[in-house]
Design an enzyme around this catalytic site. Sequence first.
Site, PDB file in Angstrom:
ATOM      1  N   ASP A  65       0.869  -1.182   0.000  1.00 28.67           N
ATOM      2  CA  ASP A  65       0.000   0.000   0.000  1.00 28.67           C
ATOM      3  C   ASP A  65       0.905   1.231   0.000  1.00 28.67           C
ATOM      4  O   ASP A  65       1.674   1.432   0.948  1.00 28.67           O
ATOM      5  CB  ASP A  65      -0.865  -0.044   1.273  1.00 28.67           C
ATOM      6  CG  ASP A  65      -1.812   1.134   1.382  1.00 28.67           C
ATOM      7  OD1 ASP A  65      -1.563   2.184   0.733  1.00 28.67           O
ATOM      8  OD2 ASP A  65      -2.807   1.003   2.112  1.00 28.67           O
ATOM      9  N   ASN A  92       1.306   6.314 -10.619  1.00 28.29           N
ATOM     10  CA  ASN A  92      -0.002   6.141 -11.260  1.00 28.29           C
ATOM     11  C   ASN A  92      -1.108   5.752 -10.276  1.00 28.29           C
ATOM     12  O   ASN A  92      -2.282   6.012 -10.541  1.00 28.29           O
ATOM     13  CB  ASN A  92       0.140   5.087 -12.363  1.00 28.29           C
ATOM     14  CG  ASN A  92      -1.202   4.553 -12.823  1.00 28.29           C
ATOM     15  OD1 ASN A  92      -1.921   5.194 -13.593  1.00 28.29           O
ATOM     16  ND2 ASN A  92      -1.579   3.374 -12.325  1.00 28.29           N
ATOM     17  N   TYR A 156     -11.091  15.281  -5.315  1.00 26.78           N
ATOM     18  CA  TYR A 156     -10.252  14.545  -6.268  1.00 26.78           C
ATOM     19  C   TYR A 156      -9.535  15.553  -7.174  1.00 26.78           C
ATOM     20  O   TYR A 156      -8.320  15.485  -7.373  1.00 26.78           O
ATOM     21  CB  TYR A 156     -11.119  13.589  -7.100  1.00 26.78           C
ATOM     22  CG  TYR A 156     -10.387  12.886  -8.219  1.00 26.78           C
ATOM     23  CD1 TYR A 156      -9.479  11.865  -7.964  1.00 26.78           C
ATOM     24  CD2 TYR A 156     -10.611  13.238  -9.552  1.00 26.78           C
ATOM     25  CE1 TYR A 156      -8.807  11.217  -8.993  1.00 26.78           C
ATOM     26  CE2 TYR A 156      -9.948  12.597 -10.589  1.00 26.78           C
ATOM     27  CZ  TYR A 156      -9.048  11.585 -10.308  1.00 26.78           C
ATOM     28  OH  TYR A 156      -8.380  10.951 -11.336  1.00 26.78           O
ATOM     29  N   GLY A 157     -10.309  16.507  -7.713  1.00 27.97           N
ATOM     30  CA  GLY A 157      -9.710  17.538  -8.572  1.00 27.97           C
ATOM     31  C   GLY A 157      -8.634  18.309  -7.836  1.00 27.97           C
ATOM     32  O   GLY A 157      -7.558  18.578  -8.380  1.00 27.97           O
ATOM     33  N   ALA A 158      -8.912  18.649  -6.577  1.00 26.98           N
ATOM     34  CA  ALA A 158      -7.935  19.410  -5.786  1.00 26.98           C
ATOM     35  C   ALA A 158      -6.654  18.598  -5.576  1.00 26.98           C
ATOM     36  O   ALA A 158      -5.541  19.130  -5.653  1.00 26.98           O
ATOM     37  CB  ALA A 158      -8.551  19.807  -4.452  1.00 26.98           C
ATOM     38  N   LYS A 160      -5.430  16.356  -7.561  1.00 24.67           N
ATOM     39  CA  LYS A 160      -4.687  16.289  -8.825  1.00 24.67           C
ATOM     40  C   LYS A 160      -4.106  17.655  -9.190  1.00 24.67           C
ATOM     41  O   LYS A 160      -3.029  17.724  -9.794  1.00 24.67           O
ATOM     42  CB  LYS A 160      -5.600  15.765  -9.943  1.00 24.67           C
ATOM     43  CG  LYS A 160      -6.051  14.303  -9.753  1.00 24.67           C
ATOM     44  CD  LYS A 160      -4.889  13.320  -9.807  1.00 24.67           C
ATOM     45  CE  LYS A 160      -5.358  11.875  -9.925  1.00 24.67           C
ATOM     46  NZ  LYS A 160      -4.249  10.921 -10.017  1.00 24.67           N
TER      47      LYS A 160
HETATM   48  N1  LIG Z   1      -9.870   6.319 -15.521  1.00 20.09           N
HETATM   49  C1  LIG Z   1      -9.960   7.623 -15.681  1.00 20.09           C
HETATM   50  O1  LIG Z   1     -10.944   8.135 -16.238  1.00 20.09           O
HETATM   51  C2  LIG Z   1      -8.869   8.519 -15.175  1.00 20.09           C
HETATM   52  C3  LIG Z   1      -8.886   9.866 -15.579  1.00 20.09           C
HETATM   53  C4  LIG Z   1      -7.893  10.709 -15.131  1.00 20.09           C
HETATM   54  C5  LIG Z   1      -6.899  10.237 -14.312  1.00 20.09           C
HETATM   55  N2  LIG Z   1      -6.906   8.918 -13.925  1.00 20.09           N
HETATM   56  C6  LIG Z   1      -5.834   8.483 -13.027  1.00 20.09           C
HETATM   57  O2  LIG Z   1      -5.204   7.360 -13.567  1.00 20.09           O
HETATM   58  C7  LIG Z   1      -4.613   6.595 -12.514  1.00 20.09           C
HETATM   59  C8  LIG Z   1      -4.943   5.128 -12.712  1.00 20.09           C
HETATM   60  O3  LIG Z   1      -6.342   4.954 -12.602  1.00 20.09           O
HETATM   61  P1  LIG Z   1      -7.151   3.918 -13.503  1.00 20.09           P
HETATM   62  O4  LIG Z   1      -8.138   4.704 -14.261  1.00 20.09           O
HETATM   63  O5  LIG Z   1      -6.234   3.020 -14.226  1.00 20.09           O
HETATM   64  O6  LIG Z   1      -8.007   3.128 -12.392  1.00 20.09           O
HETATM   65  P2  LIG Z   1      -7.694   1.786 -11.599  1.00 20.09           P
HETATM   66  O7  LIG Z   1      -7.653   0.627 -12.507  1.00 20.09           O
HETATM   67  O8  LIG Z   1      -8.661   1.784 -10.471  1.00 20.09           O
HETATM   68  O9  LIG Z   1      -6.223   2.035 -11.077  1.00 20.09           O
HETATM   69  C9  LIG Z   1      -5.893   2.568  -9.827  1.00 20.09           C
HETATM   70  C10 LIG Z   1      -4.713   1.764  -9.349  1.00 20.09           C
HETATM   71  O10 LIG Z   1      -4.179   2.375  -8.178  1.00 20.09           O
HETATM   72  C11 LIG Z   1      -3.837   1.336  -7.288  1.00 20.09           C
HETATM   73  N3  LIG Z   1      -3.896   1.866  -5.930  1.00 20.09           N
HETATM   74  C12 LIG Z   1      -4.874   2.623  -5.388  1.00 20.09           C
HETATM   75  N4  LIG Z   1      -4.593   2.917  -4.121  1.00 20.09           N
HETATM   76  C13 LIG Z   1      -3.384   2.339  -3.875  1.00 20.09           C
HETATM   77  C14 LIG Z   1      -2.569   2.271  -2.726  1.00 20.09           C
HETATM   78  N5  LIG Z   1      -2.923   2.865  -1.577  1.00 20.09           N
HETATM   79  N6  LIG Z   1      -1.398   1.591  -2.799  1.00 20.09           N
HETATM   80  C15 LIG Z   1      -1.029   0.995  -3.952  1.00 20.09           C
HETATM   81  N7  LIG Z   1      -1.763   1.020  -5.065  1.00 20.09           N
HETATM   82  C16 LIG Z   1      -2.937   1.677  -5.017  1.00 20.09           C
HETATM   83  C17 LIG Z   1      -4.886   0.250  -7.512  1.00 20.09           C
HETATM   84  O11 LIG Z   1      -4.392  -1.038  -7.196  1.00 20.09           O
HETATM   85  P3  LIG Z   1      -4.787  -1.832  -5.870  1.00 20.09           P
HETATM   86  O12 LIG Z   1      -6.238  -1.570  -5.625  1.00 20.09           O
HETATM   87  O13 LIG Z   1      -4.450  -3.227  -6.166  1.00 20.09           O
HETATM   88  O14 LIG Z   1      -3.911  -1.231  -4.828  1.00 20.09           O
HETATM   89  C18 LIG Z   1      -5.094   0.339  -9.009  1.00 20.09           C
HETATM   90  O15 LIG Z   1      -4.233  -0.541  -9.700  1.00 20.09           O
HETATM   91  C19 LIG Z   1      -5.146   7.181 -11.203  1.00 20.09           C
HETATM   92  O16 LIG Z   1      -4.164   8.029 -10.633  1.00 20.09           O
HETATM   93  C20 LIG Z   1      -6.330   8.016 -11.662  1.00 20.09           C
HETATM   94  O17 LIG Z   1      -6.605   9.083 -10.791  1.00 20.09           O
HETATM   95  C21 LIG Z   1      -7.859   8.058 -14.352  1.00 20.09           C
END
Ligand SMILES: NC(=O)c1ccc[n+]([C@@H]2O[C@H](COP(=O)([O-])OP(=O)(O)OC[C@H]3O[C@@H](n4cnc5c(N)ncnc54)[C@H](OP(=O)(O)O)[C@@H]3O)[C@@H](O)[C@H]2O)c1
Length: 252
Positions: A65, A92, A156-158, A160
């Site tokens: 984590d 990420n 969330y926006g804040a 980022k």
């Molecule tokens: N999808 C969109 O529309 C979108 C848009 C803009 C930005 N983003 C950004 O893109 C990034 C990836 O998101 P995604 O869309 O690919 O969604 P996702 O599949 O839910 O990916 C999020 C990842 O973060 C990991 N994670 C979360 N909390 C964690 C922690 N405390 N320790 C370690 N790992 C953690 C999760 O893995 P585990 O649960 O296994 O830990 C998961 O693999 C994020 O930063 C998100 O804010 C996404």
Amino acid sequence: MTSPWAGLKLVVTGGGSGIGAAVVTRAAGLGADVLAVGRRAGRLAEVAAKARAVGAGTVVPYAVDVTALGAATRIAERAGEVLGGVDALVNNAGHAVFDRLEDAAEADLREMIDTNLVAPALLIRALLPLLRARQGCVVNVSSVGGVLAMPNRSFYGASKAALNSLTRSLAVELAPEVRVNAVLPGPVDTGLWDVAAGEDADTLRENIVAGTPLGRFGLAPEVAAWVCHLVDPETSSWVTGSLVSVDGGRTA
Ligand SMILES: NC(=O)c1ccc[n+]([C@@H]2O[C@H](COP(=O)([O-])OP(=O)(O)OC[C@H]3O[C@@H](n4cnc5c(N)ncnc54)[C@H](OP(=O)(O)O)[C@@H]3O)[C@@H](O)[C@H]2O)c1
């Protein structure tokens, strides 16, 4: 000719799903060795097995984590042990909550700041000696939510927006040894949207598509390609402090 990716060493957080898994798969496919970090060991193992089947770079899963006390130090130690150096950190892992500020749980608000800002900063700090040693780089996966108004996702926006600020400041602070950039995705079809599942999910998706000039959700590999572009020393060795929108035109 040898690929510039052969022998590159990456640490990718959130590497077990969505955009992170696509970055791990692409980087390993190009020949890089990757430490893939996330909490769900099973998801990381699946991504590693997929990369093994392709047979280029190696993917080493590390279930941790990123918000846990001391996690950044442990990840840096593990990266040193299994990779022997780090050329790129891809921050990420992210936490997103879809809720009005007045309805959101305090624990979620704190978790967004911890996951989206504090953990990336601590990880950059812990990996700096390794990154400096190889003239490395950081790519933060931020969001267009960091530059647009985000009603019902304001915190969330804040978080980022703060990550964008961190990116630009550290780009200057850490130059010329370490480059720091961010990719700002628009709506990408990943598990992140599962938190919005329920009776409003279809309407939410329709509204998102209607507000996106290119008329669809993005795909994780489309974002991963830009992350890898910013890592690639051949294309991006003179790029730092950039916030690159990959968003179907949402910020146009
Ligand atoms: N999808 C969109 O529309 C979108 C848009 C803009 C930005 N983003 C950004 O893109 C990034 C990836 O998101 P995604 O869309 O690919 O969604 P996702 O599949 O839910 O990916 C999020 C990842 O973060 C990991 N994670 C979360 N909390 C964690 C922690 N405390 N320790 C370690 N790992 C953690 C999760 O893995 P585990 O649960 O296994 O830990 C998961 O693999 C994020 O930063 C998100 O804010 C996404």
